[in-house]
Design a protein around this motif. Structure first.
Motif, PDB file in Angstrom:
ATOM      1  N   ILE A  65      94.542  91.459  66.389  1.00 42.45           N
ATOM      2  CA  ILE A  65      95.320  92.412  65.598  1.00 42.45           C
ATOM      3  C   ILE A  65      94.832  92.307  64.157  1.00 42.45           C
ATOM      4  O   ILE A  65      94.880  91.221  63.564  1.00 42.45           O
ATOM      5  CB  ILE A  65      96.824  92.102  65.686  1.00 42.45           C
ATOM      6  CG1 ILE A  65      97.285  92.078  67.150  1.00 42.45           C
ATOM      7  CG2 ILE A  65      97.630  93.117  64.885  1.00 42.45           C
ATOM      8  CD1 ILE A  65      98.662  91.483  67.342  1.00 42.45           C
ATOM      9  N   ILE A  66      94.366  93.410  63.592  1.00 41.86           N
ATOM     10  CA  ILE A  66      93.644  93.368  62.321  1.00 41.86           C
ATOM     11  C   ILE A  66      94.171  94.430  61.371  1.00 41.86           C
ATOM     12  O   ILE A  66      94.485  95.553  61.778  1.00 41.86           O
ATOM     13  CB  ILE A  66      92.129  93.570  62.560  1.00 41.86           C
ATOM     14  CG1 ILE A  66      91.600  92.484  63.519  1.00 41.86           C
ATOM     15  CG2 ILE A  66      91.351  93.537  61.244  1.00 41.86           C
ATOM     16  CD1 ILE A  66      90.275  92.808  64.135  1.00 41.86           C
ATOM     17  N   THR A  79      95.131  88.377  63.388  1.00 40.63           N
ATOM     18  CA  THR A  79      95.976  87.561  64.249  1.00 40.63           C
ATOM     19  C   THR A  79      95.394  87.560  65.652  1.00 40.63           C
ATOM     20  O   THR A  79      95.098  88.627  66.214  1.00 40.63           O
ATOM     21  CB  THR A  79      97.412  88.117  64.297  1.00 40.63           C
ATOM     22  OG1 THR A  79      97.961  88.116  62.982  1.00 40.63           O
ATOM     23  CG2 THR A  79      98.299  87.273  65.212  1.00 40.63           C
ATOM     24  N   PHE A  80      95.232  86.369  66.216  1.00 46.40           N
ATOM     25  CA  PHE A  80      94.727  86.234  67.584  1.00 46.40           C
ATOM     26  C   PHE A  80      95.873  85.959  68.540  1.00 46.40           C
ATOM     27  O   PHE A  80      96.804  85.220  68.214  1.00 46.40           O
ATOM     28  CB  PHE A  80      93.715  85.090  67.680  1.00 46.40           C
ATOM     29  CG  PHE A  80      93.404  84.710  69.109  1.00 46.40           C
ATOM     30  CD1 PHE A  80      92.629  85.535  69.899  1.00 46.40           C
ATOM     31  CD2 PHE A  80      93.924  83.545  69.668  1.00 46.40           C
ATOM     32  CE1 PHE A  80      92.377  85.209  71.225  1.00 46.40           C
ATOM     33  CE2 PHE A  80      93.672  83.213  70.988  1.00 46.40           C
ATOM     34  CZ  PHE A  80      92.891  84.038  71.769  1.00 46.40           C
ATOM     35  N   ASN A  95      93.803  79.867  67.060  1.00 48.68           N
ATOM     36  CA  ASN A  95      92.831  80.951  66.919  1.00 48.68           C
ATOM     37  C   ASN A  95      91.785  80.845  68.013  1.00 48.68           C
ATOM     38  O   ASN A  95      91.678  79.826  68.699  1.00 48.68           O
ATOM     39  CB  ASN A  95      92.172  80.868  65.536  1.00 48.68           C
ATOM     40  CG  ASN A  95      91.190  82.006  65.294  1.00 48.68           C
ATOM     41  OD1 ASN A  95      91.307  83.079  65.893  1.00 48.68           O
ATOM     42  ND2 ASN A  95      90.216  81.790  64.437  1.00 48.68           N
ATOM     43  N   CYS A  96      91.000  81.891  68.188  1.00 47.46           N
ATOM     44  CA  CYS A  96      89.849  81.893  69.090  1.00 47.46           C
ATOM     45  C   CYS A  96      88.606  82.212  68.276  1.00 47.46           C
ATOM     46  O   CYS A  96      88.504  83.289  67.677  1.00 47.46           O
ATOM     47  CB  CYS A  96      90.028  82.927  70.202  1.00 47.46           C
ATOM     48  SG  CYS A  96      88.549  83.147  71.228  1.00 47.46           S
ATOM     49  N   ILE A 124      87.935  86.805  56.147  1.00 46.56           N
ATOM     50  CA  ILE A 124      88.979  87.005  57.160  1.00 46.56           C
ATOM     51  C   ILE A 124      90.057  85.942  56.994  1.00 46.56           C
ATOM     52  O   ILE A 124      89.767  84.737  57.026  1.00 46.56           O
ATOM     53  CB  ILE A 124      88.367  86.902  58.577  1.00 46.56           C
ATOM     54  CG1 ILE A 124      87.229  87.919  58.751  1.00 46.56           C
ATOM     55  CG2 ILE A 124      89.439  87.071  59.637  1.00 46.56           C
ATOM     56  CD1 ILE A 124      86.305  87.597  59.914  1.00 46.56           C
ATOM     57  N   TYR A 125      91.292  86.390  56.836  1.00 43.44           N
ATOM     58  CA  TYR A 125      92.418  85.453  56.810  1.00 43.44           C
ATOM     59  C   TYR A 125      93.026  85.417  58.201  1.00 43.44           C
ATOM     60  O   TYR A 125      93.587  86.403  58.671  1.00 43.44           O
ATOM     61  CB  TYR A 125      93.465  85.873  55.789  1.00 43.44           C
ATOM     62  CG  TYR A 125      94.688  84.985  55.778  1.00 43.44           C
ATOM     63  CD1 TYR A 125      94.616  83.661  55.338  1.00 43.44           C
ATOM     64  CD2 TYR A 125      95.919  85.457  56.215  1.00 43.44           C
ATOM     65  CE1 TYR A 125      95.728  82.843  55.332  1.00 43.44           C
ATOM     66  CE2 TYR A 125      97.046  84.657  56.217  1.00 43.44           C
ATOM     67  CZ  TYR A 125      96.947  83.347  55.774  1.00 43.44           C
ATOM     68  OH  TYR A 125      98.057  82.534  55.779  1.00 43.44           O
TER      69      TYR A 125
END
Length: 388
Positions: A65-66, A79-80, A95-96, A124-125
């Motif tokens: 989700i970005i 968000t992973f 995270n992945c 990327i946060y």
């Protein structure tokens, strides 16, 4: 009255995983409804995920989700989610790294960052770990490149090389590089077996044990482990005990409440072995052999975040992993890991804190990613709008 709501999605292969990449603003704001929408996208819960885009495999049941970031040090928020195949659950604890490799190209192609040739740096946060990842994305004509000459084991062919730099990734979930404060811990299984393990949190938390402690060689391939229910149960018992030690879930509930994190890794000294597709890996080309699990089954390759944690554990003198490294390997920053599909290299650097303890400064790995398709996913109206 319309039956469905449309949600735009992009399917990417990221590293050795595959997932649906979604824009945050295209999803419902309420977390519970958002999760129901994502479960519908994947066709979960269902062992075959036949009614959605999941591939009935934990490596293809992943979501990204970005959206634009409001942080000064980041371009996008990411968000992973690990989407359970058989349960109505999305695990957001960690995270992945493989899915992370598609975030930079997605951000470029969706116009979330300005495309700069030949390399666009995407900051990327990751909201799961609250850490920054810098992706170096090859770009041409305003779009991320898919084609290139870089190959990664576990993926056919070659692609454009994406460099991922995980910055300050120690304590990604627990806040500490060594969550228990110890380089080694002792645990006892229900049958009385005692194991010496190390718990390390770098990019994702993981628990490590020697393959020989469970009568394994470390060179086992997925089919051999996944077809052994008693072995799977023992490995999950170790992981569940670690989950409790990390404060993630009581050990009796860890499989249900935190199935993806912590990672679990068993390892052995470098040795010759055959990959899943029959290729030879020579012991001179690796520093250790390691196997990891994904949602209670052996990973067909190796999780990138799990690999970062493994490489970090190998470089931390005193852990169970560091004890098998050769003198030469312990003195360089690169760690070469042998896994079921081949090999994976990591660049690990530390800095000293004021009290002299090590702090993870940088962990870098090379990946590829491919934009496979984009389009609209139809969500049943009663799922997207449950209160209407």
């Amino acid at each position: 009255m319309w039956e469905s709501e449309k949600v735009r999605g992009v399917i990417y292969r990221g590293g050795t995983s595959r997932g649906v990449y979604l824009l945050e603003n295209d999803l419902p704001k309420e977390p519970h409804i958002r999760d129901q929408v994502i479960l519908s996208i994947y066709g979960s819960p269902d062992a075959r995920q036949i009614n959605g885009l999941g591939g009935a495999d934990s490596l293809t049941s992943k979501v990204a989700i970005i959206g634009p970031s409001e942080r000064e040090d980041a371009d996008v928020d990411y968000t992973f989610g690990q989407v359970s195949i058989t349960k109505p659950l999305i695990d957001y604890v960690g995270n992945c790294g493989n899915i992370s490799s598609g975030v930079g190209p997605f951000a470029v192609d969706e116009g979330l960052v300005k495309a700069v040739e030949p390399i666009t740096y995407v900051r990327i946060y990751n909201t799961n770990t609250k850490k920054i990842i810098v992706a170096e994305v090859p770009v041409r004509d305003g779009k991320a490149l898919n084609k290139g000459e870089y190959a990664i084991n576990g993926v056919p062919g070659t692609g454009a090389k994406i460099i991922l730099n995980f910055l300050d990734s120690g304590g990604a979930v627990t806040g500490k590089l060594l969550p228990t404060g110890n380089l080694k811990d002792e645990i006892t299984l229900a049958d009385g077996t005692q194991l010496t393990v190390s718990l390390v949190d770098a990019a994702n938390p993981a628990v490590f044990f020697k393959a020989s402690d469970l009568g394994l060689t470390g060179t086992e391939l997925p089919d051999a482990v996944n077809s052994n229910p008693s072995l799977l149960q023992r490995i999950e018992e170790i992981r569940s005990i670690a989950a409790e030690m990390l404060g993630l879930a009581p050990k009796q509930e860890a499989t249900d409440k935190s199935p993806a994190v912590p990672k679990i890794v068993f390892f052995s000294p470098p040795t010759d072995y055959k990959t899943s597709d029959g290729r030879h890996v020579g012991k001179e080309s690796i520093d250790l052999v390691a196997r990891t699990m994904s949602m209670q089954k052996m990973h067909k390759a190796f999780a990138v975040t799990g690999g970062i944690c493994t490489a970090t554990a190998a470089k931390l003198e005193g852990t169970v992993v560091s004890q098998i490294l050769s003198t030469e390997a312990s003195q360089r920053s690169t760690v070469r890991l042998g896994h079921p599909s081949g090999t994976l290299d990591f660049e690990i650097t530390f800095r000293k804190t004021e009290d002299g303890s090590p702090e993870l400064e940088k962990a870098a790995v090379n990946r590829t990613a491919r934009r496979i398709m984009e389009g609209y996913i139809y969500i049943p109206r009663e799922i997207y709008w449950p209160y209407h």
